[in-house]
Design a protein around this motif. Structure first.
Motif: not given
Length: 325
Positions: A66-68, A75-78, A125-129, A145-149
């Motif tokens: 996911x682009x910040x 990287x986001x792990x579902x 769970x979507x875990x963001x690195x 983290x907000x970009x991941x949300x």
């Protein structure tokens, strides 16, 4: 105040340490302020403790990129149960933010506990690195983290999730970042609003660097550790009046309009007082709060008290919070 370790928790912790070949009377390592190298070198120990639990089956991991806000690919792990697509309707989901004192950690490090929560609750769970300090200072970690949300919101329907049932959760530094993300979501008018914030022994206040001598023998994350983490994140601003609430949520003046909140911490944790104050202030602002203070356990008690009654109770409470939105 008299502090003491819960005896059942202590006995279970000693068994865990013995399983790893560590003498039960070996003292908790202490590192000087600013020593990032030693703290990072010790970090894999947490994964070794988690790996003592039985392997979780029936949970699948999928990686996304996911682009910040600055173009960096996050990287986001579902993590989802294998039967996630069974049945009808959209499901709830959690943006999960790992711990690590702002200076280390990853989704992979905490994967066993993430999988266990997914298996127990059925909630994906979507875990963001997110990027960590000091290589990435504030506001990069919270903006990651907000970009991941935001990505989770944008892709929710296609992934089978209900945008009105998305929560943010985090442990330790991840709990502080989760609280900050909830503030950003409120202030940026994220629509629909977050359904819940789940803050597990969160790291909220950069001013918490003065040692309590009576508590010091029991702590697993010390005031020197805390100084190191906040200094890495904030540099010379740490402890000053210029620190943003999006970096240290304890600084926020207005807590109204935040989502229903679950927050817990151990009594032997240096975060206990700041977390309790945050819970009180949330309630005073009209926010629905579930608050738990666990007696006789330190920071990270879920990593080292396998089999203890107090950890079983805490896990049931945490998993109930994950099912509640």
């Amino acid at each position: 105040m008299k502090y003491e370790v819960d005896p059942d928790f202590q006995a279970c912790g000693e068994k865990a340490f013995q399983a790893l070949g560590i003498p039960p009377d070996q003292p908790t390592p202490r590192f000087p302020r600013g020593d990032l190298v030693s703290r990072r070198a010790a970090a894999p120990f947490y994964r070794k403790l988690l790996d003592l639990d039985p392997e979780v089956i029936g949970v699948t991991r999928t990686q996304y990129s996911v682009p910040a806000s600055d173009g960096y690919q996050l990287p986001i792990f579902a993590y989802q149960k294998d039967d996630h697509r069974n049945g009808t309707g959209l499901h709830p989901a959690v943006l999960s933010i790992h711990g690590g004192g702002m200076i280390f950690g990853s989704a992979e490090m905490f994967e066993p506990s993430t999988k266990a929560d997914v298996a127990a609750t059925g909630v994906a769970h979507f875990s963001v690195d997110y990027r960590v300090a000091p290589e990435a200072r504030h506001p990069t970690p919270v903006e990651d983290c907000y970009a991941a949300l935001k990505w989770l919101y944008s892709e929710a329907a296609s992934l089978g999730f209900d945008k009105s049932r998305i929560a943010v959760a985090g442990l330790s530094a991840g709990g502080g970042l989760a609280a900050a993300v909830a503030l950003l979501a409120r202030d940026r008018r994220l629509d629909p609003p977050l359904a819940k914030q789940i803050l597990l022994e969160p790291m909220l206040d950069d001013r918490n660097t003065k040692e309590d001598p009576e508590l010091m023998p029991f702590v697993t994350w010390s005031w020197d550790d805390n100084w190191t983490g906040w200094d890495a994140l904030l540099g010379d601003e740490a402890g000053s009046s210029s620190v943003s609430a999006y970096a240290a949520p304890a600084r926020v003046q207005d807590l109204s309009g935040l989502p229903s909140t679950y927050i817990d911490v151990g009594m032997l944790d240096i975060f206990a007082k700041e977390d309790e104050l945050y819970a009180v202030r949330l309630r005073n602002a009209g926010v629905d709060v579930e608050w738990h203070l666990y007696q006789g356990v330190p920071h990270g008690f879920e990593l080292r008290g396998q089999g203890s009654a107090i950890l079983r109770k805490a896990l049931l409470n945490r998993q109930s919070a994950l099912r509640s939105f």
